[in-house]
Design an enzyme around this catalytic site. Structure first.
Site, short mmCIF file in Angstrom:
data_model
loop_
_atom_site.label_atom_id
_atom_site.label_comp_id
_atom_site.label_asym_id
_atom_site.label_seq_id
_atom_site.Cartn_x
_atom_site.Cartn_y
_atom_site.Cartn_z
N PRO A 80 6.80 2.94 7.76
CG PRO A 80 5.02 2.14 9.03
CD PRO A 80 5.63 3.40 8.51
N GLY A 82 6.07 -2.09 3.85
CA GLY A 82 5.03 -3.12 3.68
C GLY A 82 3.87 -2.94 4.63
CB ALA A 83 3.15 -0.59 7.20
CB SER A 87 6.92 2.64 2.65
OG SER A 87 8.13 2.12 2.26
CB ALA A 89 3.96 5.32 -3.53
CG ASP A 130 -0.35 3.38 -3.02
OD1 ASP A 130 -1.58 3.52 -2.92
OD2 ASP A 130 0.26 2.40 -2.54
C1 MEV Z 1 -2.02 -0.35 -2.35
O1 MEV Z 1 -1.70 0.74 -1.49
C2 MEV Z 1 -3.29 -0.05 -3.10
C3 MEV Z 1 -3.75 -1.14 -4.06
O2 MEV Z 1 -5.02 -0.73 -4.57
C4 MEV Z 1 -2.78 -1.34 -5.20
C5 MEV Z 1 -2.74 -0.15 -6.16
O3 MEV Z 1 -3.71 0.61 -6.22
O4 MEV Z 1 -1.73 -0.04 -6.88
C6 MEV Z 1 -3.95 -2.47 -3.36
#
Ligand code: MEV
Length: 308
Positions: A80, A82-83, A87, A89, A130
């Site tokens: 999904p 923005g969940a 996604s 990455a 990610d």
């Molecule tokens: C996002 O999945 C994880 C965060 O720590 C951003 C990042 O590490 O790039 C919020």
């Protein structure tokens, strides 16, 4: 057709703090993004031009990872958007994997380093958690120093992240999605502002780093009670950084009745939460009764893969 694929991830501990160089741990999950490539007179992604903002990560990946003729890319993702499940990455890593596979230059380290640069270019600020989880698969632990299981180093200015593979004993995770898409870039920027201005936010970031180390140690010895308590504490600190949200709170509270612990995962605000549980069906039902969509996830063991 040449292709690349990569898994999504959930962060167990340490999101946001990892952007400041603190430790974080994630597992790759068995929902994958796949990218197929075939030569075409002009660049296309699912028929659209790469200038379509929907394909910003793909465009940045192509710009970094490809010197050959244009391609028509087909992108299939079970993650999904923005969940909080990585996604972007996974799509970035799958694209770079497909392109490096075609030019015969595929290496996981190269994919992980380029994918981090892509996230940074599109998001403005990022850590490698990610993109490294999507590349390496299984469990990934980001530390300040090198230890056993070291995979690669990712550097940005003063910050150096040492990425490690970590094998954790089996445990069960339920993911609950809020259905609220929350783009990572602006949330990460908001946290940065808070941390720069407010020493309490800076202290929360440091405490999250310690919690990651304690949480991974607890998971390693299968002490799920401690690992769960630490997830709860991590969640409270993320709320202090103001990346929680009312829907996330409802889902976390509902899940905790059937879990060792629960926390938001990923950038927060909307996105998803995870619960560490040994009664996944009960946790799924509780999350769905609170208005979320829930499912159990298994750990992906393959990471980035070049297709035939
Ligand atoms: C996002 O999945 C994880 C965060 O720590 C951003 C990042 O590490 O790039 C919020």
């Amino acid at each position: 057709m040449p292709s690349g694929s990569a898994p999504g991830k959930v962060i167990l501990y340490g999101e946001h703090a990892v952007v400041f160089g603190e430790p974080a741990a994630a597992v790759a999950v068995d929902l994958r993004a796949e990218v197929y490539a075939r030569p075409h007179p002009e660049w296309r992604a699912d028929g659209a031009t790469l200038d379509d903002p929907k394909y910003a990560y793909v465009k940045a990946a192509v710009e970094r990872g490809w010197r050959g003729p244009p391609q028509w890319l087909e992108i299939r993702s079970r993650l999904p958007l923005g969940a909080g499940m990585g996604s972007s990455a996974a799509v970035t890593v799958a694209t770079l994997t497909a392109l490096q596979g075609m030019s015969g230059t595929f290496s996981r380290e190269r994919v992980a380093l380029e994918a981090f640069e892509v996230e940074l270019a599109v998001q403005g600020r990022a850590s490698p958690i990610d993109t490294s989880a999507a590349t390496a698969g299984r469990g990934v632990l980001v530390l300040r120093q090198r230890e056993e299981g070291f995979l690669w180093e990712v550097r940005r200015g003063e910050t150096a992240w040492q990425v490690h593979a970590v094998d954790l004993p089996k445990f069960q995770l339920v993911v609950g999605t809020t259905g609220i898409a929350a783009p990572t870039g602006p949330i990460v920027a908001g946290v940065r502002e808070r941390v720069e201005k407010d020493p309490r936010a800076r202290a929360a970031v440091e405490r999250i780093g310690q919690i990651t180390l304690e949480g991974v140690a607890a998971l390693r010895r299968s002490d799920l009670v401690t690992a769960g308590v630490l997830m709860d504490q991590n969640h409270a600190l993320l709320n202090e950084l103001r990346v929680g949200g009312p829907m996330l709170e409802s889902l976390v509270k509902a899940a905790r009745k059937h879990a060792y612990g629960a926390k938001l995962t990923g950038a927060g605000v909307g996105g998803s939460m995870i619960a560490l549980t040994d009664v996944p069906e009960e946790a799924v039902t509780a999350i769905e009764e609170a208005g979320g969509r829930a499912f159990t996830v298994s750990v992906d063991r393959e990471g980035a893969k070049v297709g035939p």
